[in-house]
Scaffold this motif. Sequence first.
Motif, PDB file in Angstrom:
ATOM      1  N   SER A   1       0.828  -1.202   0.000  1.00 46.36           N
ATOM      2  CA  SER A   1       0.000   0.000   0.000  1.00 46.36           C
ATOM      3  C   SER A   1       0.866   1.257   0.000  1.00 46.36           C
ATOM      4  CB  SER A   1      -0.917  -0.007   1.226  1.00 46.36           C
ATOM      5  OG  SER A   1      -1.686   1.163   1.275  1.00 46.36           O
TER       6      SER A   1
ATOM      7  N   HIS B   1       1.061   4.052  -2.931  1.00 47.62           N
ATOM      8  CA  HIS B   1       0.828   5.461  -2.624  1.00 47.62           C
ATOM      9  C   HIS B   1       1.986   6.325  -3.134  1.00 47.62           C
ATOM     10  CE1 HIS B   1      -0.633   8.960  -0.422  1.00 47.62           C
ATOM     11  NE2 HIS B   1       0.608   9.135   0.031  1.00 47.62           N
TER      12      HIS B   1
ATOM     13  N   LYS C   1       1.768   9.156  -6.176  1.00 48.47           N
ATOM     14  CA  LYS C   1       2.183  10.532  -5.916  1.00 48.47           C
ATOM     15  C   LYS C   1       3.216  10.986  -6.942  1.00 48.47           C
ATOM     16  CE  LYS C   1       4.034  13.470  -2.234  1.00 48.47           C
ATOM     17  NZ  LYS C   1       4.558  13.493  -0.831  1.00 48.47           N
TER      18      LYS C   1
ATOM     19  N   GLN D   1      -8.534   2.976  -6.664  1.00 51.65           N
ATOM     20  CA  GLN D   1      -7.741   2.972  -5.435  1.00 51.65           C
ATOM     21  C   GLN D   1      -8.273   3.993  -4.418  1.00 51.65           C
ATOM     22  OE1 GLN D   1      -5.884   2.234  -8.422  1.00 51.65           O
ATOM     23  NE2 GLN D   1      -6.027   0.204  -7.488  1.00 51.65           N
TER      24      GLN D   1
END
Length: 528
Positions: free
Chosen positions: A7, A11, A15, A40
Motif C-alpha cells: 500500500s 501510494h 504521488k 484505489q
Amino acid sequence: MDAEKDSLRLHTYLKEYRQRAFREKNNERISAYYKNFVFQQKEEKQLTFIDSALPYAFKTKDKAVIGDVYLTKGILFYSIKDFQKALNNYLKANEYISQTDDIYNKKRIKYQIGIVKNYLGYYADAASLFQECIEYYGQDETYNMQRGYVKSIEGLAWSYTKMNRVNESNQVLQTALRSVEKNNFSKLDGHYIVFKQGINDYFLKNYNEAIHKIEQKLPFLYENEDFAWATVGNFYIGQSYWDMKEKEKAISYFEKVNQVFETKKYTHPDVRKSYELLISHYKSKNDKNKQLYYIEQLVKADGIYSQNHKHLIHKIHKEYETKDLLQAKKELERSLFVEKYKTGIISGVAFFILIASLVVYFQQKKKAKKVAQELIRKIESIQKQIVESSEELKIIPKTNNINDETVLKILEKLTGFEQKQKFLKPDVTLEKLANDFGTNTSYLSSVINSHKSQKFNDYINSLRINYVINEMVTNSSTDFFRYSMDGIAQHSGFVNGIAFSRAFQKHAGVKPSVFIKELSERQHLKSA
C-alpha cells in the motif's frame, strides 16, 4: 505487513506519477492518472475523482482518451447499481470511441451496454450486442480476449434465460465453462456459471437441482460482495421451495430478498414476486402487521421499478397494482388501528362501569348517583362514536389530481413523521411539514384530507391526544399523572393547557380532568 508495504509503495508511485504528469503538463497522462487510479480511492470519492479526468481528456482532443474516461465512469455507476447513469455514460463513451480505430474498446463498450440492457429488461437488444462481442473475442486465444469471450457468453446466456430460451442458455453456459477450465480462469468464474445453470434449472422445473446449485454457489457470491446476484439466487431458491409446496422454507428466502432491500436499498423487478408471495402468505396466517409491512415494502419497490425499469415493469405480471396496494395498505392500517383502539375502549368502558357501579353502591346520595349516570352516558357516547368510525373505515377516499407516486411518497413521509413522534414538536405547521417532505402545502393538505379523513390541525391534534391517552393507559408511572394541564400540554406539543383541554374533549369526548381522575382511581384500585 506485506500488505502495508504494498500500500505504501502504491501510494508513493501514485504521488510520483501525478507530480510528473502535472510537471510536464501532459494532459493525456493527467487524464490517465485519474482514470487508472480511481479504483484505489475510497468509494465515496470515486465519482468526483473520475470527473477530474474529463477536463484534461478534452484538452487532448483525442476521442479515444475522452471515450475511455466516460467508459470508466459508466463502470463506476454500474458498480453502485445506478444502471441508468451507467448506460448514459457507456453511450457517451461509444459516441467518441466509435470514431476511432480501437476495435477492442468498441467491443468492450458494447459488452458493458449489453450488461446494462439486460438489467433494464431489453433482452433482445442485449443478446444482439453479446453475440457481436462473442464473435470478436472468440477469434483470439490471448487471455484478455478469452476473458471477454467468457463474459459475453454469460451475458448472452442470461438474455436467453429471460427470453424463455432456457435450453440455449444452458448450451452457451456449458461452452463458457469449458473455456474457463481450458484457460485456468478464476474459480469464481466457474461458480457464477454453475449458479446461473441453477437458475435455469428452476425454469426447467428441476427444483431440487436448482436449490442445490444455487445454495452451493451463494457463499462465493457473498464473499465477492455481489449482493445483487445473491438476491436473485435467494429469490429462485424461495420460488423453488414455493412451487414444491414447502412454503415455510420459501418464506425465509423471500425475507432474505427483503433484507437486502432494507440494508442495501437494492431491488429488481425479477424479485418482485417475492413480496406478493410474502403478502399472500401472511394474509393466510391473518398476520396483519407483517402483511402491512410487506405491502409497504412492495409499494416502495414499485416506486423504484417505475423510475428505473419503465420498460420492464410493464411486462411483469403483477398480482397487486400500485393503486391496489395503496388501498390495501390503508385498509390494514385502519383495521389495525381500530382493533387496537377498540381493545382500549372495551377495557376503559369496563373500568368506568365498575367505577360507576361502586359510586352507586357506596354513595346513595342523589347527586352522586346523577354524576355516575352522566359518566356512563358519556362512555356509551364514546363507544357509539368508535362503532360509527369503524363503519366509516370501509370507505377509502382517493386523492384527486395527484398521481399515485406522489401520494405514495407523501404517505411514506407521514408514516415516518408519526413513527418518530415529530408531531410532539410545538412548532409543527402545514408549511414547515410540506417543506420537510419536499412537496407543497396543497398536495400535503389534500393527502391528509383524503387518507387521514381530517384537516391538518385536527390530524396533528389527534396524534397528540392519542399519544397522551396511550401513554397514561399503558404506563402507570408516566410523569403525566404529576403534571398540571399546562405541563401535559407542554410535553405533547400544545401551546397551553386550554388548547390541550379543548383538543382532548373534542377528540375523546370527555374532559381530560375527568379522564385522569377516573384513570388514577382505577390504578389505585388495582394496587389496593
